[in-house]
Structure formats: C-alpha cells, structure tokens
Write a protein that holds these residues in place. Structure first.
Motif, PDB file in Angstrom:
ATOM      1  N   VAL A  23       0.856  -1.191   0.000  1.00  0.00           N
ATOM      2  CA  VAL A  23       0.000   0.000   0.000  1.00  0.00           C
ATOM      3  C   VAL A  23       0.891   1.241   0.000  1.00  0.00           C
ATOM      4  O   VAL A  23       1.573   1.539   0.975  1.00  0.00           O
ATOM      5  CB  VAL A  23      -0.973  -0.013   1.196  1.00  0.00           C
ATOM      6  CG1 VAL A  23      -1.774   1.280   1.243  1.00  0.00           C
ATOM      7  CG2 VAL A  23      -1.910  -1.221   1.098  1.00  0.00           C
ATOM      8  N   LYS A  25       0.092   4.474  -0.719  1.00  0.00           N
ATOM      9  CA  LYS A  25      -0.519   5.804  -0.510  1.00  0.00           C
ATOM     10  C   LYS A  25       0.414   6.661   0.337  1.00  0.00           C
ATOM     11  O   LYS A  25       1.023   6.149   1.284  1.00  0.00           O
ATOM     12  CB  LYS A  25      -1.879   5.659   0.174  1.00  0.00           C
ATOM     13  CG  LYS A  25      -1.818   5.052   1.559  1.00  0.00           C
ATOM     14  CD  LYS A  25      -3.209   4.771   2.105  1.00  0.00           C
ATOM     15  CE  LYS A  25      -3.120   4.281   3.548  1.00  0.00           C
ATOM     16  NZ  LYS A  25      -4.291   3.524   3.969  1.00  0.00           N
ATOM     17  N   ASN A  46      -5.260   4.621  -2.527  1.00  0.00           N
ATOM     18  CA  ASN A  46      -6.649   4.846  -2.138  1.00  0.00           C
ATOM     19  C   ASN A  46      -7.192   6.205  -2.595  1.00  0.00           C
ATOM     20  O   ASN A  46      -8.331   6.538  -2.296  1.00  0.00           O
ATOM     21  CB  ASN A  46      -6.827   4.686  -0.626  1.00  0.00           C
ATOM     22  CG  ASN A  46      -6.140   5.777   0.158  1.00  0.00           C
ATOM     23  OD1 ASN A  46      -5.252   6.452  -0.361  1.00  0.00           O
ATOM     24  ND2 ASN A  46      -6.539   5.961   1.397  1.00  0.00           N
ATOM     25  N   ILE A  67      -7.786   0.727  -3.704  1.00  0.00           N
ATOM     26  CA  ILE A  67      -8.287   0.161  -2.442  1.00  0.00           C
ATOM     27  C   ILE A  67      -9.153   1.132  -1.657  1.00  0.00           C
ATOM     28  O   ILE A  67      -9.683   0.778  -0.611  1.00  0.00           O
ATOM     29  CB  ILE A  67      -7.118  -0.332  -1.554  1.00  0.00           C
ATOM     30  CG1 ILE A  67      -6.196   0.832  -1.165  1.00  0.00           C
ATOM     31  CG2 ILE A  67      -6.330  -1.440  -2.255  1.00  0.00           C
ATOM     32  CD1 ILE A  67      -5.152   0.448  -0.120  1.00  0.00           C
ATOM     33  N   MET A 151     -13.488  -8.194  -0.387  1.00  0.00           N
ATOM     34  CA  MET A 151     -12.518  -7.413   0.381  1.00  0.00           C
ATOM     35  C   MET A 151     -13.199  -6.896   1.641  1.00  0.00           C
ATOM     36  O   MET A 151     -14.405  -6.630   1.636  1.00  0.00           O
ATOM     37  CB  MET A 151     -12.035  -6.227  -0.469  1.00  0.00           C
ATOM     38  CG  MET A 151     -11.001  -5.333   0.198  1.00  0.00           C
ATOM     39  SD  MET A 151     -11.717  -3.969   1.142  1.00  0.00           S
ATOM     40  CE  MET A 151     -10.506  -2.698   0.875  1.00  0.00           C
ATOM     41  N   MET A 153     -12.220  -4.778   5.716  1.00  0.00           N
ATOM     42  CA  MET A 153     -11.287  -4.268   6.722  1.00  0.00           C
ATOM     43  C   MET A 153     -11.845  -4.562   8.102  1.00  0.00           C
ATOM     44  O   MET A 153     -12.990  -4.209   8.405  1.00  0.00           O
ATOM     45  CB  MET A 153     -11.158  -2.749   6.591  1.00  0.00           C
ATOM     46  CG  MET A 153     -10.217  -2.296   5.505  1.00  0.00           C
ATOM     47  SD  MET A 153     -10.431  -0.529   5.222  1.00  0.00           S
ATOM     48  CE  MET A 153      -9.145   0.112   6.274  1.00  0.00           C
ATOM     49  N   MET A 195      -4.058  -6.296   6.994  1.00  0.00           N
ATOM     50  CA  MET A 195      -3.190  -5.137   6.819  1.00  0.00           C
ATOM     51  C   MET A 195      -1.986  -5.349   7.756  1.00  0.00           C
ATOM     52  O   MET A 195      -1.801  -6.441   8.280  1.00  0.00           O
ATOM     53  CB  MET A 195      -3.947  -3.848   7.183  1.00  0.00           C
ATOM     54  CG  MET A 195      -5.326  -3.857   6.570  1.00  0.00           C
ATOM     55  SD  MET A 195      -6.374  -2.393   6.706  1.00  0.00           S
ATOM     56  CE  MET A 195      -5.567  -1.252   7.758  1.00  0.00           C
ATOM     57  N   THR A 196      -1.184  -4.315   7.952  1.00  0.00           N
ATOM     58  CA  THR A 196       0.039  -4.485   8.745  1.00  0.00           C
ATOM     59  C   THR A 196      -0.222  -5.148  10.106  1.00  0.00           C
ATOM     60  O   THR A 196       0.484  -6.079  10.483  1.00  0.00           O
ATOM     61  CB  THR A 196       0.718  -3.112   8.964  1.00  0.00           C
ATOM     62  OG1 THR A 196       1.086  -2.604   7.695  1.00  0.00           O
ATOM     63  CG2 THR A 196       1.954  -3.250   9.837  1.00  0.00           C
ATOM     64  N   ARG A 211      -2.960  -6.425   2.194  1.00  0.00           N
ATOM     65  CA  ARG A 211      -2.656  -5.045   1.813  1.00  0.00           C
ATOM     66  C   ARG A 211      -1.808  -4.423   2.917  1.00  0.00           C
ATOM     67  O   ARG A 211      -2.301  -4.106   3.982  1.00  0.00           O
ATOM     68  CB  ARG A 211      -3.966  -4.260   1.633  1.00  0.00           C
ATOM     69  CG  ARG A 211      -4.985  -4.961   0.727  1.00  0.00           C
ATOM     70  CD  ARG A 211      -6.290  -4.156   0.673  1.00  0.00           C
ATOM     71  NE  ARG A 211      -6.787  -3.820   1.991  1.00  0.00           N
ATOM     72  CZ  ARG A 211      -7.627  -4.585   2.699  1.00  0.00           C
ATOM     73  NH1 ARG A 211      -8.100  -5.708   2.213  1.00  0.00           N
ATOM     74  NH2 ARG A 211      -8.001  -4.206   3.906  1.00  0.00           N
ATOM     75  N   ILE A 212      -0.518  -4.272   2.640  1.00  0.00           N
ATOM     76  CA  ILE A 212       0.401  -3.860   3.703  1.00  0.00           C
ATOM     77  C   ILE A 212       1.077  -2.537   3.369  1.00  0.00           C
ATOM     78  O   ILE A 212       1.735  -2.417   2.334  1.00  0.00           O
ATOM     79  CB  ILE A 212       1.459  -4.959   3.961  1.00  0.00           C
ATOM     80  CG1 ILE A 212       0.749  -6.289   4.268  1.00  0.00           C
ATOM     81  CG2 ILE A 212       2.377  -4.565   5.100  1.00  0.00           C
ATOM     82  CD1 ILE A 212       1.693  -7.444   4.547  1.00  0.00           C
ATOM     83  N   GLY A 213       0.878  -1.554   4.241  1.00  0.00           N
ATOM     84  CA  GLY A 213       1.474  -0.231   4.048  1.00  0.00           C
ATOM     85  C   GLY A 213       2.643  -0.011   4.986  1.00  0.00           C
ATOM     86  O   GLY A 213       3.809  -0.158   4.610  1.00  0.00           O
ATOM     87  N   THR A 214       2.344   0.341   6.240  1.00  0.00           N
ATOM     88  CA  THR A 214       3.408   0.679   7.182  1.00  0.00           C
ATOM     89  C   THR A 214       4.351  -0.494   7.449  1.00  0.00           C
ATOM     90  O   THR A 214       5.536  -0.279   7.705  1.00  0.00           O
ATOM     91  CB  THR A 214       2.818   1.164   8.526  1.00  0.00           C
ATOM     92  OG1 THR A 214       1.807   0.249   8.940  1.00  0.00           O
ATOM     93  CG2 THR A 214       2.192   2.535   8.381  1.00  0.00           C
TER      94      THR A 214
HETATM   95  C1  LIG Z   1      -3.970   2.219   4.252  1.00  0.00           C
HETATM   96  C2  LIG Z   1      -4.683   0.973   3.934  1.00  0.00           C
HETATM   97  C3  LIG Z   1      -4.083  -0.273   4.138  1.00  0.00           C
HETATM   98  C4  LIG Z   1      -2.698  -0.454   4.732  1.00  0.00           C
HETATM   99  O1  LIG Z   1      -2.671  -0.132   6.085  1.00  0.00           O
HETATM  100  P1  LIG Z   1      -1.372  -0.450   6.962  1.00  0.00           P
HETATM  101  O2  LIG Z   1      -1.908  -0.561   8.356  1.00  0.00           O
HETATM  102  O3  LIG Z   1      -0.456   0.712   6.780  1.00  0.00           O
HETATM  103  O4  LIG Z   1      -0.799  -1.722   6.492  1.00  0.00           O
HETATM  104  C5  LIG Z   1      -4.789  -1.405   3.759  1.00  0.00           C
HETATM  105  N1  LIG Z   1      -6.029  -1.322   3.233  1.00  0.00           N
HETATM  106  C6  LIG Z   1      -6.637  -0.142   3.030  1.00  0.00           C
HETATM  107  C7  LIG Z   1      -7.998  -0.125   2.437  1.00  0.00           C
HETATM  108  C8  LIG Z   1      -5.988   1.043   3.381  1.00  0.00           C
HETATM  109  O5  LIG Z   1      -6.613   2.214   3.178  1.00  0.00           O
END
Ligand SMILES: *Cc1c(COP(=O)(O)O)cnc(C)c1O
Length: 219
Positions: A23, A25, A46, A67, A151, A153, A195-196, A211-214
């Motif tokens: 991710v 963004k 996103n 996303i 999908m 969250m 996610m993370t 979906r991994i950002g941080t």
């Molecule tokens: C930002 C985001 C993520 C990633 O989040 P992290 O906690 O940084 O891994 C995953 N999915 C969606 C829909 C997001 O907006």
C-alpha cells in the motif's frame, strides 16, 4: 528496517500463494521503486489523484490496486489505470465501471467490499447488499466487469478475538457467494483481507491477498 528487509521478512513468514499488495498511498516514487526492486509488482492506492500522478512515473508492469472508496464520477480515471478495484460497493458504481470499461475496451476485475468492522466509518456492503449486487451483475451480463472476490477491513482494535470473528465472517461471505453464484467460475477466488497489524491473523482465516502499508514502508 529498510523497505527491502521488511519485504523479505514478510515473505519469510507468509505462504507464497498469498499476494502482497504494497500500500503505497502517501509514499514517494523513490520509496515505491525500492519495493519494486525487491520484486513487488502489486501496489495499492486509495486516492484517485495520487494514483494518476504516480502511475506515469513508475514502471509499466506494476499492477495498480485501487483500495479506497471510489466515487462514481472518478471511475472514468480509475478503470483504465487499475488492475483490480477492491472497493465495489454499489449498483451505481457497478454500472459506471461497466460503462467506462466498455468504452476503454477493457474488462476490469473488482472485489465486493464488505462492511465487517464495528466502526461506522468503514465503507462496504452488508451481506444482503452484496447479494443483490451479485444478482444484478449476473442478470445484466456485465461483460466488462469481472467479479473476482471479496474485500474487507477489520475493526481497528487490539481485540484479536473480534478481528478473528470479522475475518471469519468475510471468509464465510466469500464461501457462500461462491456456492450460490460462482460455482463454475474459477475467477472468483480472491479474499483481500489483512493489513500491517492483522495480516497473519487474516491469512490464518483464509486470506490470499494482504494489503500492507506501514509494515513495508515504515511509519
Ligand atoms: C492504508 C490501507 C491499508 C494499509 O494499512 P497499513 O496498516 O499501513 O498496512 C490497507 N487497506 C486499506 C484499504 C488502506 O486504506
């Protein structure tokens, strides 16, 4: 930790069949290139404007995942740019995506986004809403939209039991949709959850796309 060592660590602990979407963004083109050089090809954004700005500056073989919540009037930008839209959540959006994809001569993959968290603010459909959307899709023969999975969250919480229940719920929706609508459709195969903070839990509950950002790019 560097981006590359973060990615290698994630790869070490998750099964190889799970797709990692990095991710990206708010991340710069340089940061994205670090992940690219570590072999990542799936990136998630996103915000429409951010996706449209970054995409032309980066390699063409990147698969862009949208996303975030998608407004109908932005579909005309996202459909040509994205490989997979994770946030299909209404009949209006489905119609618009179909119209744009037809014009762009493209078939676009989309996931049905479910609301599984306790927070009101998270987007997504209820089970009934997703069912009627799947029915509309089947009956209208939307040739330019492929429904390829689900999908969701989970709640933002330390309560692991709650997160686990929410992921299990989403996996259950996937299984039920598969049985009721997509029995002979190999394509309906993606469960985008985790996610993370919760991707290991998500994989244990059946996720095959995280979906991994941080966890990749840091805070
Ligand atoms: C930002 C985001 C993520 C990633 O989040 P992290 O906690 O940084 O891994 C995953 N999915 C969606 C829909 C997001 O907006």
């Amino acid at each position: 930790m560097s981006v590359i060592s973060n990615i290698n660590e994630i790869r070490r602990i998750i099964p190889p069949e799970v797709t990692i979407v990095a991710v990206s963004k708010t991340r710069t083109v340089d940061e994205i290139m670090e992940a690219y050089q570590a072999g990542i090809r799936n990136f998630g954004e996103n915000r429409v404007q951010e996706l449209m700005t970054k995409k032309p500056m980066l390699p063409e073989d990147i698969r862009w995942h949208f996303i975030g919540h998608l407004q109908r009037n932005k579909a005309r930008m996202v459909v040509p740019a994205a490989t997979l839209i994770h946030s299909l959540d209404s009949a209006g959006l489905l119609n618009e995506i179909q119209t744009v994809a037809e014009k762009s001569n493209k078939a676009i993959d989309c996931l049905l986004q479910f609301h599984i968290a306790t927070e009101e603010t998270k987007f997504g459909m209820t089970e009934q809403e997703a069912y009627s959307l799947a029915e509309i899709w089947i009956n209208s023969r939307y040739g330019h939209v492929n429904l390829t999975g689900v999908m969701g969250m989970a709640s933002f919480t330390d309560d692991h039991a709650l997160i686990e229940r929410e992921f299990r719920l989403l996996k259950g929706y996937f299984d039920k949709l598969r049985t009721d609508f997509f029995m002979n459709c190999e394509r309906f195969s993606t469960i985008s959850m985790g996610m993370t903070g919760d991707y290991l839990l998500a994989i244990r509950e059946g996720s095959n796309m995280v979906r991994i950002g941080t966890g990749i790019f840091g805070h």
